[in-house]
Design an enzyme around this catalytic site. Structure first.
Site, short mmCIF file in Angstrom:
data_model
loop_
_atom_site.label_atom_id
_atom_site.label_comp_id
_atom_site.label_asym_id
_atom_site.label_seq_id
_atom_site.Cartn_x
_atom_site.Cartn_y
_atom_site.Cartn_z
CE1 TYR A 1 -16.83 -16.15 24.08
CE2 TYR A 1 -16.37 -14.59 22.24
CZ TYR A 1 -16.92 -15.78 22.73
OH TYR A 1 -17.13 -16.43 21.81
CB CYS A 2 -12.74 -16.01 29.43
SG CYS A 2 -12.90 -15.16 30.82
CG PHE A 3 -17.57 -20.04 30.92
CD1 PHE A 3 -18.36 -20.43 30.07
CD2 PHE A 3 -18.09 -19.88 32.62
CE1 PHE A 3 -19.67 -20.76 30.32
CE2 PHE A 3 -19.47 -20.68 32.55
CZ PHE A 3 -19.97 -20.96 31.65
#
Length: 364
Positions: A95-97
């Site tokens: 995941y990222c933001f």
């Protein structure tokens, strides 16, 4: 065939699913999840440069700069780190933001390296929102508190009762002036995330009525989530009434024996003893105004002599002197005063085993 991207957040947290966090280190340090591992697409300086470019020149220029900064050997090293994580955690997700560009670029580069690895839909922001909502939902359900004077074993009990949540454990702080551990306290966000995951696991085990230790608004440097704190102000309380000698033994083990051992294990013999002594002195210093200057000076001297005796001979006897005075002259009067304001919510009183048995029958 690759697994679909994750949208079942409950199962992700309940199953302790490994998570590869693609955000920059500064983002990760501010808050992450218990099973997440930071393998950033961009380091802090690279992210800052790309962000500035985005503001000044737009998305395409920012993407181009990102590819320029993370290229060649730098890119190869990062992809190798991602591959190692994916191979070690074949059931994980990345995941990222927001589950956007950084996640898609990571997936693309991994695919080019022969690995299909799914991402979390919505990224960190969606996961974080889910955990905050979990805390608020739990606050609306029945709860019972365990109360009692310092040293009565409340924290021990919440770790022995099936439907209890350890707030102090989630904060990595025991809540008192002497409550810090050798390891740093969690950030506010990490505290809330660990707390919410614990709540999800209790719910998954079929527990809707939860038990908490009777806490104030603050545990060390973190705040109990507002919705939980407000619910705790209305919750029934079961009070542990253990005798002074039993409580002293618990405090001696908690604040002296285990902390000295942990400091020495962390820092070595000489530095460990020094940091252990400083830990006790800082605890005393933090309550000097409430003790009064003269009593503070007297107790500090007793405490310092106790540490010297412990280091020279291994004797713990002198620690009873300052611990007993601290209980009798400071902690007990303070808790008695606080409990007086909650008298209408006390539903049971007894010694440790009696309270534990009562909770098993009445707080489920």
């Amino acid at each position: 065939m690759s697994r679909p991207n994750c949208e079942d957040f409950q199962q992700l947290f309940v199953n302790d699913t490994p998570l590869m966090d693609m955000r920059a280190p500064i983002e990760f340090a501010q808050g992450a999840f218990p099973t997440s591992d930071n393998r950033p697409l961009m380091q802090d300086d690279e992210r800052e440069a790309v962000g500035t470019c985005y503001k000044e020149q737009g998305q395409q220029a920012a993407i181009a700069l990102g590819h320029e900064l993370v290229n060649g050997e730098v890119k190869a090293q990062r992809v190798a780190q991602w591959k190692a994580f994916c191979e070690a955690n074949p059931n994980g997700y990345l995941y990222c933001f927001r589950g956007g560009l950084r996640s898609r670029i990571t997936q693309q580069w991994l695919q080019e390296a022969g690995i299909d690895y799914p991402m979390v839909v919505g990224g960190y922001k969606a996961l974080r929102r889910y955990l905050i909502d979990t805390i608020d939902a739990v606050a609306a359900k029945p709860m019972t508190l365990i109360g009692g004077n310092t040293g009565c074993g409340k924290t021990i009990m919440v770790n022995e009762v099936d439907n209890a949540i350890d707030l102090e454990g989630a904060a990595n702080h025991r809540g008192s002036s002497f409550g810090r551990y050798v390891t740093p306290q969690r950030t506010q966000i990490d505290f809330e995330n660990v707390l919410a995951v614990a709540m999800l696991k209790k719910q998954a085990a079929g527990h809707d009525h939860l038990v908490f230790e009777d806490e104030g608004k603050i545990i060390g440097s973190v705040s109990v989530p507002l919705s939980i704190n407000q619910a705790m102000q209305q919750a029934p309380i079961a009070i542990v009434d253990d005798p002074l000698d039993v409580r002293l033994e618990r405090l001696l083990d908690d604040y002296v024996v285990r902390m000295q051992r942990d400091f020495v294990a962390q820092y070595g013999e000489e530095d460990g003893w020094q940091k252990f002594a400083e830990y006790l002195e800082r605890g005393m210093f933090s309550i000097r105004k409430r003790l009064g200057f003269q009593r503070y000076e007297e107790l500090l001297l007793v405490q310092q002599n106790a540490v010297k005796a412990m280091q020279s001979s291994g004797s713990l006897e002198r620690h009873y002197d300052w611990l007993s005075l601290l209980l009798e002259q400071y902690y007990d009067p303070m808790y008695t005063y606080q409990l007086g304001k909650k008298a209408d919510r006390i539903v049971f009183r007894g010694e440790y085993d009696e309270v534990k048995a009562w909770l098993a029958e009445n707080a489920r």
